[in-house]
Design an enzyme around this catalytic site. Sequence first.
Site, short mmCIF file in Angstrom:
data_model
loop_
_atom_site.label_atom_id
_atom_site.label_comp_id
_atom_site.label_asym_id
_atom_site.label_seq_id
_atom_site.Cartn_x
_atom_site.Cartn_y
_atom_site.Cartn_z
N GLU A 182 0.86 -1.19 0.00
CA GLU A 182 0.00 0.00 0.00
C GLU A 182 0.89 1.23 0.00
OE1 GLU A 182 -3.17 -0.07 -0.74
OE2 GLU A 182 -2.72 -2.21 -0.96
N CYS A 192 -1.77 9.30 3.71
CA CYS A 192 -1.77 8.88 2.31
C CYS A 192 -3.06 9.33 1.64
CB CYS A 192 -1.62 7.36 2.21
SG CYS A 192 -2.86 6.51 3.16
P1 NAD Z 1 8.74 4.78 3.55
O1 NAD Z 1 8.46 4.08 2.26
O2 NAD Z 1 9.88 5.69 3.62
O3 NAD Z 1 8.96 3.68 4.70
C1 NAD Z 1 8.00 2.70 4.99
C2 NAD Z 1 8.69 1.53 5.68
O4 NAD Z 1 9.56 0.88 4.75
C3 NAD Z 1 9.56 1.93 6.86
O5 NAD Z 1 9.39 0.98 7.89
C4 NAD Z 1 10.95 1.87 6.28
O6 NAD Z 1 11.94 1.65 7.25
C5 NAD Z 1 10.83 0.69 5.34
N1 NAD Z 1 11.84 0.61 4.27
C6 NAD Z 1 12.53 1.61 3.70
N2 NAD Z 1 13.35 1.11 2.73
C7 NAD Z 1 13.15 -0.21 2.69
C8 NAD Z 1 13.68 -1.28 1.89
N3 NAD Z 1 14.56 -1.05 0.92
N4 NAD Z 1 13.25 -2.53 2.12
C9 NAD Z 1 12.33 -2.79 3.08
N5 NAD Z 1 11.80 -1.82 3.87
C10 NAD Z 1 12.20 -0.55 3.67
O7 NAD Z 1 7.38 5.51 3.95
P2 NAD Z 1 7.10 6.42 5.24
O8 NAD Z 1 7.80 7.71 5.09
O9 NAD Z 1 7.30 5.63 6.48
O10 NAD Z 1 5.52 6.65 5.09
C11 NAD Z 1 4.97 7.61 4.26
C12 NAD Z 1 4.48 6.99 2.96
O11 NAD Z 1 3.55 5.94 3.24
C13 NAD Z 1 3.73 7.97 2.08
O12 NAD Z 1 4.12 7.77 0.75
C14 NAD Z 1 2.27 7.58 2.29
O13 NAD Z 1 1.42 7.91 1.23
C15 NAD Z 1 2.40 6.09 2.43
N6 NAD Z 1 1.24 5.51 3.12
C16 NAD Z 1 0.36 4.77 2.38
C17 NAD Z 1 -0.77 4.25 2.98
C18 NAD Z 1 -1.75 3.42 2.19
O14 NAD Z 1 -2.58 2.75 2.80
N7 NAD Z 1 -1.69 3.43 0.89
C19 NAD Z 1 -1.00 4.46 4.34
C20 NAD Z 1 -0.07 5.22 5.06
C21 NAD Z 1 1.04 5.73 4.44
#
Ligand code: NAD
Length: 531
Positions: free
Chosen positions: A300, A334
């Site tokens: 997501e 999001c």
């Molecule tokens: P992010 O993608 O930076 O991080 C999300 C998670 O992924 C964190 O736990 C991070 O440590 C991990 N991560 C980072 N690199 C990785 C890798 N290479 N392999 C595995 N894991 C890795 O996102 P964020 O800043 O934590 O959250 C904000 C984003 O989340 C925004 O883009 C927002 O739109 C999205 N979001 C989407 C939804 C939805 O339901 N669609 C809900 C909430 C947030």
Amino acid sequence: MATVEAPTPPQIRLHEGPFANEPLTDFSREENARRMRTAIDKVRGQLGREYDLIIGGRRLKTAEKIKSINPSKPSQVVGIHQKAGKEHVESVMDAALKAFESWSQTSVEERASLLFRVGDLLREHKFEFSAWLVFEVSKNWGEADADIAETIDFCEYYGREALRLAKTELPVQMAGERDRLLYIPLGVGAVIPPWNFPCAIMAGMTLASIVSGNTVVLKPSSDSPTIAAKFVELLEEAGIPEGIVNFCPGAGASFGDAIVAHPKTRYIAFTGSREVGLRINQVAADQRPGQFWIKRTILEMGGKDAIIVDADADLDAAVEGVAGSAFGFQGQKCSACSRAIVDERIYDKFLEKLKQRVEKIRIGDPTENPDMAAVINEASMKSILSYIEHGKKDGRLITGGDRAANAGEGYFIQPTVIADIQPGSKLEQEEIFGPVLAVIKARNYDNALEIANDTQFGLTGAVYTRSKEKIDRAIRQFHVGNLYINRKCTGATVGCHPFGGFNMSGTDSKSGGPDYLYLFSQGKAVGEKNT
Ligand code: NAD
């Protein structure tokens, strides 16, 4: 769900009755405000504590640490966490695989009952959990309370859903046979949540995993590991056996990437940015030595969500909906409205009213329950400010446009509205994830729908109109996973609004909906000849 014939353990207690959403707390009632202040004081006294990695029930320390800080007061440490690295991947996978042997064989009643106990405990500690969110990610009271209420909903909803799935019956039966469809667990899942719904999303993906009989490597976001540690403590209090949920804060690019790549990881439940989601999808696609399955990815991702304001809309309601969706939790949802697409006939009037509304927003320390507080961290603040500078050149600044320095030492940014943004431009296309709203002028309703759909994303959207015909067209033509009519585009509620987006917003997993647990299970058809 596959179950073994085991005697029912005495602690199993299944909640009766249909699912009902956890009510949101009314903080205008003095009694509730007092309880929240007491919880904030209690949590303040617990800030800065150290938390362990938990692998197979063993508590471990690492040399390197992750410091979680209060975004509204960066000098204040909320929690100190261990940092799992690549060297922990084998041991955590072993622990999760071992626990899977027995957990996958427990009855669905036992697993659902665990979720109901967690829900009961959360209800008991609701204010305290909300207070952790106030400190760790700068949610105001209402936003924090909604996050915890949603977590309680996930306990109650997924518990019931697992019981429902276990009773699946095939209406068509082969003559002379008993034909069944059993939903059995997948294996070990990597659960990788973001920081913005640091309790609800983190817990939701974890609870869906374990109620379906899987075991989990939980890697919380480095911006919000403390609330995850508190949730894992609650799971332990509810009696979860060791190794079912392994708690591993760590860097995404090292530990996260390695756990995704591991051949024994069966699925990845991820919520976060588009870039990281795509990376996970790519890494998961490779078959590694010793890997016997196609890894399932539940991804997501981001959004560039629009609210269309039609010429005949109730303008006051539209202004309220846009302001609430754009600036609630500093625009860091999001589902946040980052584009208001407004019919040219009411454009100026709308902007005038919106400016007045936005300028009433109070910014401050979240412990005092303002409308808005700080954004999550310094890097995010810098990125948002650079988008604002870009927007000032591309469009017309209506209000905001800078840091809110008088709010304190934290990462405060003024709610910012920039008008006359052109379709296809940077501010109209890229996810900013902060309190910045682009306003775009549309020639008419057709043009508004065209602009709204012209993005890689497809998460949420809303339309304000009085026209039945236009509502019908939005339902047919506005290409988003969650569409709202004459209301804001944030605030999806478990059960009522199954949540997940189209296109680059993700795999449309519909969390909090009746299809969600299928993603955490696999269907096994059994045809048994009558003897
Ligand atoms: P992010 O993608 O930076 O991080 C999300 C998670 O992924 C964190 O736990 C991070 O440590 C991990 N991560 C980072 N690199 C990785 C890798 N290479 N392999 C595995 N894991 C890795 O996102 P964020 O800043 O934590 O959250 C904000 C984003 O989340 C925004 O883009 C927002 O739109 C999205 N979001 C989407 C939804 C939805 O339901 N669609 C809900 C909430 C947030």
